[in-house]
Design a protein around this motif. Structure first.
Motif, PDB file in Angstrom:
ATOM      1  N   ARG A  61      -4.998  -8.712 124.377  1.00  0.00           N
ATOM      2  CA  ARG A  61      -4.831  -7.596 123.443  1.00  0.00           C
ATOM      3  C   ARG A  61      -4.620  -6.319 124.245  1.00  0.00           C
ATOM      4  NH1 ARG A  61      -9.065  -5.424 119.329  1.00  0.00           N
ATOM      5  NH2 ARG A  61      -7.681  -4.135 118.058  1.00  0.00           N
ATOM      6  N   TYR A  62      -3.602  -5.568 123.880  1.00  0.00           N
ATOM      7  CA  TYR A  62      -3.187  -4.416 124.680  1.00  0.00           C
ATOM      8  C   TYR A  62      -4.302  -3.386 124.839  1.00  0.00           C
ATOM      9  CZ  TYR A  62      -0.949  -0.057 126.004  1.00  0.00           C
ATOM     10  OH  TYR A  62      -0.633   1.122 126.636  1.00  0.00           O
ATOM     11  N   SER A  63      -4.423  -2.902 126.064  1.00  0.00           N
ATOM     12  CA  SER A  63      -5.251  -1.728 126.364  1.00  0.00           C
ATOM     13  C   SER A  63      -4.685  -1.086 127.621  1.00  0.00           C
ATOM     14  CB  SER A  63      -6.721  -2.107 126.571  1.00  0.00           C
ATOM     15  OG  SER A  63      -6.915  -2.690 127.843  1.00  0.00           O
ATOM     16  N   SER A  64      -5.007   0.174 127.836  1.00  0.00           N
ATOM     17  CA  SER A  64      -4.506   0.877 129.020  1.00  0.00           C
ATOM     18  C   SER A  64      -5.063   0.282 130.302  1.00  0.00           C
ATOM     19  CB  SER A  64      -4.853   2.368 128.934  1.00  0.00           C
ATOM     20  OG  SER A  64      -6.262   2.538 128.842  1.00  0.00           O
ATOM     21  N   ALA A  65      -6.154  -0.507 130.207  1.00  0.00           N
ATOM     22  CA  ALA A  65      -6.742  -1.145 131.391  1.00  0.00           C
ATOM     23  C   ALA A  65      -5.780  -2.141 132.026  1.00  0.00           C
ATOM     24  CB  ALA A  65      -8.052  -1.842 131.014  1.00  0.00           C
ATOM     25  N   MET A  66      -4.770  -2.600 131.282  1.00  0.00           N
ATOM     26  CA  MET A  66      -3.786  -3.527 131.850  1.00  0.00           C
ATOM     27  C   MET A  66      -3.064  -2.911 133.039  1.00  0.00           C
ATOM     28  SD  MET A  66      -2.140  -5.216 128.406  1.00  0.00           S
ATOM     29  CE  MET A  66      -2.947  -6.620 127.622  1.00  0.00           C
ATOM     30  N   MET A  67      -2.896  -1.588 133.002  1.00  0.00           N
ATOM     31  CA  MET A  67      -2.170  -0.924 134.083  1.00  0.00           C
ATOM     32  C   MET A  67      -2.939  -0.966 135.397  1.00  0.00           C
ATOM     33  SD  MET A  67      -0.677   2.339 131.954  1.00  0.00           S
ATOM     34  CE  MET A  67       0.179   2.075 130.393  1.00  0.00           C
ATOM     35  N   ASP A  68      -4.249  -1.251 135.322  1.00  0.00           N
ATOM     36  CA  ASP A  68      -5.069  -1.285 136.521  1.00  0.00           C
ATOM     37  C   ASP A  68      -4.959  -2.599 137.283  1.00  0.00           C
ATOM     38  OD1 ASP A  68      -6.017   1.257 135.862  1.00  0.00           O
ATOM     39  OD2 ASP A  68      -7.724   0.452 134.729  1.00  0.00           O
ATOM     40  N   VAL A  69      -4.360  -3.629 136.666  1.00  0.00           N
ATOM     41  CA  VAL A  69      -4.358  -4.955 137.297  1.00  0.00           C
ATOM     42  C   VAL A  69      -2.956  -5.422 137.671  1.00  0.00           C
ATOM     43  CG1 VAL A  69      -6.482  -5.604 136.098  1.00  0.00           C
ATOM     44  CG2 VAL A  69      -4.264  -6.200 135.086  1.00  0.00           C
ATOM     45  N   VAL A  70      -1.935  -4.624 137.386  1.00  0.00           N
ATOM     46  CA  VAL A  70      -0.555  -4.979 137.754  1.00  0.00           C
ATOM     47  C   VAL A  70       0.008  -3.881 138.652  1.00  0.00           C
ATOM     48  CG1 VAL A  70      -0.130  -6.351 135.686  1.00  0.00           C
ATOM     49  CG2 VAL A  70       0.363  -3.897 135.650  1.00  0.00           C
ATOM     50  N   PRO A  71       0.992  -4.212 139.481  1.00  0.00           N
ATOM     51  CA  PRO A  71       1.545  -3.199 140.397  1.00  0.00           C
ATOM     52  C   PRO A  71       2.213  -2.043 139.661  1.00  0.00           C
ATOM     53  CG  PRO A  71       2.179  -5.424 141.069  1.00  0.00           C
ATOM     54  CD  PRO A  71       1.586  -5.542 139.696  1.00  0.00           C
ATOM     55  N   ILE A  72       2.250  -0.893 140.296  1.00  0.00           N
ATOM     56  CA  ILE A  72       2.999   0.240 139.760  1.00  0.00           C
ATOM     57  C   ILE A  72       4.468  -0.169 139.660  1.00  0.00           C
ATOM     58  CG2 ILE A  72       3.773   2.597 140.242  1.00  0.00           C
ATOM     59  CD1 ILE A  72       1.105   3.052 141.674  1.00  0.00           C
ATOM     60  N   GLY A  73       5.086   0.156 138.538  1.00  0.00           N
ATOM     61  CA  GLY A  73       6.474  -0.225 138.320  1.00  0.00           C
ATOM     62  C   GLY A  73       6.637  -1.520 137.566  1.00  0.00           C
TER      63      GLY A  73
ATOM     64  N   PRO B 136      -1.223  -7.840 111.976  1.00  0.00           N
ATOM     65  CA  PRO B 136      -1.559  -8.560 113.208  1.00  0.00           C
ATOM     66  C   PRO B 136      -0.795  -8.107 114.439  1.00  0.00           C
ATOM     67  CG  PRO B 136      -0.242  -9.943 111.730  1.00  0.00           C
ATOM     68  CD  PRO B 136      -0.640  -8.730 110.949  1.00  0.00           C
ATOM     69  N   MET B 137       0.425  -7.606 114.280  1.00  0.00           N
ATOM     70  CA  MET B 137       1.156  -7.141 115.464  1.00  0.00           C
ATOM     71  C   MET B 137       0.537  -5.864 116.018  1.00  0.00           C
ATOM     72  SD  MET B 137       5.178  -8.085 114.664  1.00  0.00           S
ATOM     73  CE  MET B 137       5.317  -7.127 113.134  1.00  0.00           C
ATOM     74  N   LEU B 138       0.160  -4.941 115.142  1.00  0.00           N
ATOM     75  CA  LEU B 138      -0.537  -3.740 115.599  1.00  0.00           C
ATOM     76  C   LEU B 138      -1.877  -4.103 116.216  1.00  0.00           C
ATOM     77  CD1 LEU B 138       0.227  -1.137 112.784  1.00  0.00           C
ATOM     78  CD2 LEU B 138       0.778  -0.886 115.213  1.00  0.00           C
ATOM     79  N   PHE B 139      -2.538  -5.123 115.662  1.00  0.00           N
ATOM     80  CA  PHE B 139      -3.801  -5.583 116.240  1.00  0.00           C
ATOM     81  C   PHE B 139      -3.581  -6.065 117.670  1.00  0.00           C
ATOM     82  CE2 PHE B 139      -6.918  -8.891 117.188  1.00  0.00           C
ATOM     83  CZ  PHE B 139      -8.102  -8.225 116.938  1.00  0.00           C
ATOM     84  N   ASP B 140      -2.563  -6.905 117.885  1.00  0.00           N
ATOM     85  CA  ASP B 140      -2.265  -7.387 119.233  1.00  0.00           C
ATOM     86  C   ASP B 140      -1.914  -6.231 120.167  1.00  0.00           C
ATOM     87  OD1 ASP B 140      -2.725 -10.005 118.508  1.00  0.00           O
ATOM     88  OD2 ASP B 140      -0.609 -10.464 118.156  1.00  0.00           O
ATOM     89  N   LEU B 141      -1.333  -5.175 119.606  1.00  0.00           N
ATOM     90  CA  LEU B 141      -0.955  -4.004 120.399  1.00  0.00           C
ATOM     91  C   LEU B 141      -2.089  -2.985 120.497  1.00  0.00           C
ATOM     92  CD1 LEU B 141       2.703  -3.711 119.142  1.00  0.00           C
ATOM     93  CD2 LEU B 141       1.992  -4.185 121.485  1.00  0.00           C
ATOM     94  N   GLY B 142      -3.317  -3.431 120.171  1.00  0.00           N
ATOM     95  CA  GLY B 142      -4.504  -2.649 120.478  1.00  0.00           C
ATOM     96  C   GLY B 142      -5.082  -1.800 119.374  1.00  0.00           C
ATOM     97  N   LEU B 143      -4.506  -1.833 118.169  1.00  0.00           N
ATOM     98  CA  LEU B 143      -5.003  -1.005 117.078  1.00  0.00           C
ATOM     99  C   LEU B 143      -5.933  -1.832 116.190  1.00  0.00           C
ATOM    100  CD1 LEU B 143      -4.561   1.955 116.195  1.00  0.00           C
ATOM    101  CD2 LEU B 143      -2.928   1.113 114.507  1.00  0.00           C
ATOM    102  N   ASP B 144      -7.134  -1.350 115.961  1.00  0.00           N
ATOM    103  CA  ASP B 144      -8.101  -2.084 115.131  1.00  0.00           C
ATOM    104  C   ASP B 144      -7.631  -2.139 113.679  1.00  0.00           C
ATOM    105  OD1 ASP B 144      -9.783  -2.552 117.269  1.00  0.00           O
ATOM    106  OD2 ASP B 144     -10.906  -0.688 116.965  1.00  0.00           O
TER     107      ASP B 144
END
Length: 429
Positions: free
Chosen positions: A144-156, A214-222
Motif C-alpha cells: 500500500r502506497y506511502s512516502s516511505a517507499m522512497m526510502d528503500v529504492v534508489p533515487i531516480g 479500493p484503488m485509492l485505498f491501494d494508493l494510500g488513502l483510508d
C-alpha cells in the motif's frame, strides 16, 4: 485618425494570429495540469530505429529485427504499485521476468507471505526482507502506497501503477472474492446497501482489501478519507506528481507501449501471457444495468474521480507519443505476442488440467497455460506461464542463493521443495 485606425486594425490582426498560434500549441502539446512538472526519468533517452515489417511465421522474434542501440541503458529500477483487479498480475509477471533474467533484487514480504509487503497496512521499510547491501531494484508485489517507499529504492526509480474503470473493477472484485458465496447475496442487492455488509473501515469479512474506493485505498488513502473530496483531489495530485506513468487496464497494450518507451525496454521485454484471467461461465454476457452503474458510482465516487483524471492524462500522453506511432507499435507488438503464443502455448487450461504446478493458477475460476512439449524448458516460455506465487518463491530462492538477502532462516525453511508455504494458505489479494 486614419493612421490611428490602421494601428488598431494591425493590433487586432496580430492578436488573432497569436490566439490561433496558442490554440494550435494547446492542441499539439501535452498541456500539464499540475502546478509543478512530473519528475523526469534520469535514464530515459530518445532512440531512433528503422521499422522492419515481419510476419507471425518469422522464425526469430519480431523484436529481433528492430535495432536497439541503447540496450545497456534500460531502466532497471522500477516501483510498481500493484492495485487489485486491474490486470496488475500480468504487469507483475512482466516485471518479475525482466528482473529475474538480470538477477535484480526485489522487495519481498518479511513475513512468510512473501508476496505481501505489510498489506493492507501502509508500507513501511520493515515490511520487506532486508537486503545484504543497498536498496531494492524493484518493488512490485502487493504493498500500500506511502512516502516511505522512497526510502528503500534508489533515487531516480520510476514509479508506475495501473487503474481500471471502477464499474468493471467492482464486478471483477465481487466475483473473484466470491462475495455472493461469502454473504449469500447477489451483486445488485449488495450494491443497493453495501454498508450493511462491510465494516466501518470499509472491509468485507474475509477480504483484506477495501470495498470502498479500493484503488485509492491501494494508493494510500483510508476509506473514510476517500469520501472527502478535498483529500481525494490532494491524493490525485500527489500521485500525478510522484508516478511517472499511470497505465489504464482498458488500454493495456497501449499502456505497455508507453511503459516500453519510458523504461527504454524492447518489445520482447513487455510481451506477456495474460495472468489471472477468469474462465467464462457460459456464452451469456452479463448486462451492466444502469442501476448497478449508478450504485457503484455513488459508493466509489473517489475512484471515479481518480480514474477520470488519469484516463485524460493517459490520452494526452498518447497524443504526445504520437497517435500514428502508437498504431505502428501496436501492430509490431501484436506480432511479437503472436510469435510467443504460437511458440510456447499448447492450450489454456483450468487448474485441474495443468500438469506443471508452477503454471497452476491460485483460484479454480482462473485459467493457466499448458506449454508445448518442445518449449517446456524454454526460459522465456516458462517464466511467462509461471503464476505469481511460485514465481515469487523462485525469486526468493535465487536471492537467497546469491546472498542478496540478509539472514532469514524462517522463510528459507518454508520455501524448500516439499515444505508448506504460508502464502498458499492465505486469502490471495
Amino acid at each position: 485618425m486614419a493612421i490611428y485606425g490602421f494601428h488598431i486594425m494591425a493590433m487586432s490582426a496580430l492578436g488573432v494570429l497569436l490566439l490561433l498560434v496558442y490554440m494550435k500549441y494547446m492542441e499539439s502539446g501535452d498541456v500539464a495540469i499540475r502546478k509543478t512538472p512530473r519528475r523526469e526519468c534520469p535514464y530515459r533517452e530518445d532512440r531512433g530505429f528503422t521499422e522492419t515489417v515481419v510476419t507471425p511465421s518469422t522464425q526469430t522474434p519480431p523484436s529481433a529485427a528492430i535495432p536497439d542501440a541503447k540496450r545497456t541503458s534500460k531502466v532497471t529500477n522500477v516501483l510498481f504499485l500493484k492495485t487489485h483487479k486491474t490486470a496488475g498480475s500480468t504487469v507483475l509477471n512482466i516485471l518479475m521476468r525482466f528482473g529475474e533474467m538480470r538477477n535484480l533484487t526485489f522487495a519481498l514480504g518479511a513475513s512468510p507471505v512473501l508476496y505481501r509487503l505489510g498489506y493492507p497496512e501502509k508500507f513501511l521499510p520493515g515490511y520487506a526482507l532486508p537486503l545484504a547491501t543497498g536498496r531494492y531494484d524493484m518493488l512490485c508485489h502487493h504493498a500500500r502506497y506511502s512516502s516511505a517507499m522512497m526510502d528503500v529504492v534508489p533515487i531516480g526509480t520510476v514509479f508506475i501503477t495501473i487503474l481500471r474503470h471502477p464499474v468493471k473493477l467492482i464486478e471483477s472484485w465481487f466475483a473473484f472474492f466470491k462475495i455472493a458465496q461469502r454473504l449469500h447475496v447477489d451483486m445488485d442487492t449488495f450494491l443497493e446497501a453495501p454498508h450493511k455488509y462491510y465494516s466501518q473501515y470499509g472491509f468485507v469479512r474475509g477480504v483484506n482489501t477495501a470495498f470502498t474506493n479500493p484503488m485509492l485505498f491501494d494508493l494510500g488513502l483510508d476509506p473514510i478519507d476517500s469520501l472527502n473530496q478535498t483529500k481525494v483531489y490532494d491524493r490525485i495530485l500527489e500521485i500525478d506528481e510522484v508516478f511517472s506513468l499511470v497505465m489504464i487496464a482498458e488500454y493495456f497494450d497501449e499502456s505497455l507501449i508507453l511503459l516500453k518507451d519510458l523504461l527504454n525496454w524492447s518489445f520482447h521485454d513487455i510481451v506477456y501471457f495474460r495472468q489471472n484471467s477468469r474462465k467464462k461461465t457460459g456464452d451469456k454476457t452479463e448486462i451492466i444495468t444502469l442501476n448497478r452503474t449508478r450504485n457503484i458510482q455513488i459508493t466509489h465516487g473517489g475512484d471515479i474521480k481518480l480514474y477520470d483524471h488519469f484516463n485524460k492524462t493517459f490520452w494526452r500522453r498518447v497524443h504526445t507519443f504520437g497517435v500514428d506511432r502508437m498504431q505502428r507499435e501496436l501492430k509490431q507488438f501484436d506480432l511479437e505476442k503472436q510469435y510467443w503464443e504460437k511458440r510456447c502455448i499448447s492450450k489454456l487450461a483450468s487448474y485441474g488440467n495443468i500438469t506443471n504446478k508452477e503454471f497452476r493458477p491460485y483460484e479454480t475460476m482462473v485459467l493457466g497455460y499448458e506449454l508445448t512439449p518442445e518449449m517446456a524448458s524454454d526460459v522465456n516460455c516458462v517464466l511467462m506461464a509461471t503464476t505469481q506465487l511460485p514465481f515469487t518463491r523462485k525469486i526468493y530462492r535465487r536471492m537467497l542463493n546469491m546472498n542478496q538477502l540478509k539472514s532469514n532462516v524462517f522463510n528459507a525453511r518454508l520455501v524448500q521443495e516439499g515444505k508448506p508455504f504460508a502464502a498458499d494458505t492465505h486469502v490471495k489479494t
